[in-house]
Design a protein around this motif. Structure first.
Motif, PDB file in Angstrom:
ATOM      1  N   TRP A  45       0.836  -1.194   0.000  1.00 37.62           N
ATOM      2  CA  TRP A  45       0.000   0.000   0.000  1.00 37.62           C
ATOM      3  C   TRP A  45       0.871   1.244   0.000  1.00 37.62           C
ATOM      4  O   TRP A  45       2.054   1.175   0.315  1.00 37.62           O
ATOM      5  N   ASP A  46       0.285   2.339  -0.403  1.00 35.72           N
ATOM      6  CA  ASP A  46       1.029   3.583  -0.585  1.00 35.72           C
ATOM      7  C   ASP A  46       0.370   4.684   0.228  1.00 35.72           C
ATOM      8  O   ASP A  46      -0.830   4.643   0.494  1.00 35.72           O
ATOM      9  N   GLY A  47       1.162   5.696   0.605  1.00 36.13           N
ATOM     10  CA  GLY A  47       0.646   6.815   1.372  1.00 36.13           C
ATOM     11  C   GLY A  47       0.921   6.670   2.849  1.00 36.13           C
ATOM     12  O   GLY A  47       1.515   5.688   3.299  1.00 36.13           O
ATOM     13  N   LYS A 104      -5.069  -1.994   6.488  1.00 37.96           N
ATOM     14  CA  LYS A 104      -5.322  -1.910   7.940  1.00 37.96           C
ATOM     15  C   LYS A 104      -4.776  -3.137   8.670  1.00 37.96           C
ATOM     16  O   LYS A 104      -4.860  -3.224   9.903  1.00 37.96           O
ATOM     17  N   VAL A 105      -4.243  -4.102   7.919  1.00 41.44           N
ATOM     18  CA  VAL A 105      -3.783  -5.351   8.542  1.00 41.44           C
ATOM     19  C   VAL A 105      -2.282  -5.545   8.375  1.00 41.44           C
ATOM     20  O   VAL A 105      -1.564  -5.728   9.369  1.00 41.44           O
ATOM     21  N   VAL A 106      -1.788  -5.532   7.153  1.00 43.82           N
ATOM     22  CA  VAL A 106      -0.405  -5.933   6.894  1.00 43.82           C
ATOM     23  C   VAL A 106       0.526  -4.731   6.855  1.00 43.82           C
ATOM     24  O   VAL A 106       0.099  -3.589   6.671  1.00 43.82           O
ATOM     25  N   ASN A 107       1.805  -5.001   7.014  1.00 46.13           N
ATOM     26  CA  ASN A 107       2.816  -3.967   6.864  1.00 46.13           C
ATOM     27  C   ASN A 107       2.848  -3.459   5.428  1.00 46.13           C
ATOM     28  O   ASN A 107       2.481  -4.174   4.487  1.00 46.13           O
ATOM     29  N   GLN A 108       3.353  -2.246   5.277  1.00 41.97           N
ATOM     30  CA  GLN A 108       3.461  -1.696   3.921  1.00 41.97           C
ATOM     31  C   GLN A 108       4.330  -2.585   3.049  1.00 41.97           C
ATOM     32  O   GLN A 108       4.010  -2.844   1.884  1.00 41.97           O
TER      33      GLN A 108
END
Length: 679
Positions: A92-94, A251-255
């Motif tokens: 994910w980004d941001g 909301k669950v895993v690391n980036q």
């Protein structure tokens, strides 16, 4: 998706504005790209470089054994293990509190869960997304190699898993279910499998093919699943998922997280195996470099000038690269679903020794194939370089890539990726260590003869692949060039059908593909009706398969007249032996009688049935697979080879009615400009 641009500074200088204008005008669009990998089977000699087994997990017998097997003096109970891909992925980004983009991913894998000595199974296997490759201590039993008594349920686990559970704990619905696990082995959602006719750990061998698809934009996870026992050919992905879940992965895993598998045993033990694994992860676009934002905000003329120069240089370099790459082809490739990895040309050039002649594996009508080693991954590959004229090579390249990138079957050569740079069109395939079937059947005296058990297994594997192409994939695919040189062999002599240079997909409502310039294929494998219709059909593929069967059993090429007592083709000679009641005389003499008589008779009769001059009389792939498994008898083969008559009563369509034999004038998928030569 365009490049993320820096905000305007409060007091922009003229150079700053110029730089922003340059970026807005010249920044190339960056379509979403995908990262990924593909393991058709697993090789301990090479795959430890890219996979990280933890605990007792090992790569063994062409599989990932996430918990130990029953060979040797090994403790099987109360064990846990993990095997993860060594490279992490940005998911994910941001900023963490408000991510701007969540990556999508697709994965498919084949698993086998086997109780030890037909005992009670325990505990289960899981596909995981984990923050690191570590295995928690004490994660055996019901913890499935995911968590332990101390960490279970903690949000700090940053763990996502799809579990395949074979033992009932207090919090489980039963001992045969799948579940979605978020930071805990107490599943957020479960699906009992008995209702779907699945038994994860029966007392016989069953392979489960699983697809897990996550759409980051819709925040939707879907799991699809089918079972494949040893007597059943590979089935397609089901139309409907077996489990659907709404999930915001950010909301669950690391980036940055890792993909892989975890498993455990408890007081009861089982073997938890993964037999193949494909993975595609959306590559998130990179934002504007921090240095650029700082330079614009400060507004110092010298810094802005340097940055403007760098931007202009970047624009020039991008345009130069773009001139060497066809944007139409690139746009097409990046929009294709499930498109595999794009390789850098320099890596493939290094891998093949600059396409050295000493690394050449073979050459066909469309290009040359080279063996190579990707040094960064220590992985052997086969690189196909297209070599016809520029326009035809682009057509060939797109046709093969478009079709095979969507195919997933254990008896097809896995496509790893592609490259279109420096005027080169390249496809990268998994390297097959045993080479081609052609090289073993027609080997010189210095090579070991191919034993009978391998021959029968190879024919059955090719039949399974052909059944998938004709009847199981979501489009009918015609291979159009079935022959021994296009059948590759892995380290265990499993057949892998390759060379899809002539393959074409046809629409569901159509039964054939028309070639506008000549008849594609190789003499001896081309069905007689093709010379009259100009069409390729599933029946013409079956004819080529019949030629392959006879090649494998007889050890002769289809057209070597001198070997056939004056007959023009191998099939004619075998038919004459069948008429005389001595069909087994056709078996390859190099076997020295070391073969299974009934299996040989079955293959020879099946080869003749597939070589029937009338297309409608040839068996279809479902029957062929059943014949090879021994569950169905070979269809009656007349003692005299029937004459080819044209026009005949007509080709059978999908409903069993006769079809018009007028040659088609347009293609069904790629347009009217596809051309191939007889080769």
């Amino acid at each position: 998706m365009g490049r993320a641009l820096a905000p305007l500074p409060a007091n922009p200088t003229s150079l700053s504005l110029l730089l922003l204008l340059l970026l807005h005008l010249f920044s190339p669009l960056q379509p979403v790209e995908a990262l990924g990998f593909q393991f058709g089977t697993f090789n301990p000699s090479t795959d430890y470089d890219t996979l990280a087994p933890i605990g007792p997990a090992v790569i063994n017998k062409n599989a990932l054994q996430v918990t130990p097997d029953s060979i040797g003096n090994v403790i099987l109970t109360n064990q846990s293990g993990r095997i993860l891909y060594k490279q992490g992925f940005k998911l994910w980004d941001g900023p963490p509190e408000a991510p701007t983009k969540v990556a999508s991913f697709n994965t498919s894998f084949v698993i086998n869960i086997s109780p030890i000595k037909n005992g009670t199974p325990g505990e289960g296997l899981a596909f995981i997304v984990a923050p690191d490759p570590n295995l928690p201590a004490g994660s055996f039993g019901g913890y499935l190699g995911l968590t332990n008594a101390t960490t279970d349920g903690h949000a700090s686990n940053h763990l996502l898993a799809v579990e395949f559970d074979t033992f009932k704990q207090d919090y489980d619905p039963d001992a045969n279910h799948i579940g979605l696990d978020i930071n805990s082995v107490e599943s957020n959602q479960t699906v009992p499998l008995a209702d779907h006719g699945f038994d994860l750990a029966p007392n016989h061998t069953v392979f489960f093919h699983v697809w897990i698809e996550y759409d980051g934009g819709r925040e939707l996870l879907e799991v699809y699943m089918i079972d494949e026992d040893e007597s059943t050919p590979t089935k397609p992905k089901p139309a409907s998922p077996i489990m659907t879940a709404n999930l915001d992965m950010s909301k669950v895993v690391n980036q940055n997280s890792y993909f892989g598998f975890a498993a455990s045993t408890g007081d009861n033990a089982e073997l938890n195996c993964v037999l193949s694994w494909n993975m595609t992860v959306e590559e998130l676009p990179k934002g504007t470099p921090a240095g650029l934002v700082i330079g614009l905000a400060v507004g110092i003329p010298a810094a802005a000038l340097a940055l403007a120069g760098a931007a202009a240089l970047g624009v020039w370099a991008w345009r130069r690269r773009a001139a060497a790459r066809d944007p139409n082809i690139l746009g097409t490739l990046k929009c294709l679903p499930g498109m595999p990895r794009e390789f850098k040309f320099r890596d493939l050039k290094r891998a093949t020794g600059n396409f050295d002649e000493g690394n050449k594996l073979g050459q066909g009508g469309f290009g040359v194939v080279y063996k190579g080693v990707l040094t960064a991954e220590s992985r052997r590959v086969a690189v196909k370089k297209f070599s016809r004229d520029e326009l035809k090579s682009k057509d060939d390249f797109l046709a093969e890539l478009t079709i095979i990138s969507r195919l997933r079957h254990r008896h097809l050569v896995p496509l790893l990726g592609w490259c279109h740079q420096n005027g080169m069109l390249l496809l990268v395939y998994e390297y097959m260590p045993k080479g081609s079937l052609d090289g073993h059947i027609f080997c010189g005296p210095e090579r070991q003869r191919l034993e009978w058990s391998h021959r029968y297994k190879i024919v059955a594997g090719v039949a399974s692949a052909l059944h998938y192409l004709h009847d199981e994939f979501d489009q009918k695919v015609l291979h159009r060039d079935l022959k021994a040189s296009n059948i590759m062999l892995d380290s265990n002599f499993n057949a892998r059908l390759g060379d899809f240079g002539l393959a074409r997909a046809i629409d569901d409502e159509k039964n054939s593909y028309a070639e506008l310039e000549g008849v594609p294929g190789t003499i001896g494998y081309i069905a007689p009706e093709c010379f009259h219709t100009g069409k390729a059909t599933r029946e013409s593929d079956i004819f080529g398969f019949g030629a392959v069967i006879l090649e494998v059993v007889c050890g002769q090429r289809p057209w070597t007249r001198a070997e056939f007592d004056g007959f023009q083709f191998l099939a004619d000679w075998v038919w004459s032996l069948h008429r005389d009641g001595r069909i087994l005389a056709a078996v390859d003499g190099r076997l020295g009688g070391d073969y299974a008589v009934e299996e040989a008779r079955r293959l020879l009769l099946l080869g003749l049935a597939c070589s029937h001059p009338i297309a409608a009389e040839r068996p279809k792939t479902p029957a062929i697979v059943q014949i090879l498994s021994g569950s169905v008898e070979v269809p009656r083969v007349p003692p005299f080879r029937p004459a080819f008559v044209w026009p005949s009563a007509g080709l059978l369509n999908e409903e069993g009615d006769t079809t018009d034999v007028t040659p088609m004038t347009s293609s069904s998928l790629f347009g009217p400009d596809w051309t191939s030569d007889i080769r």
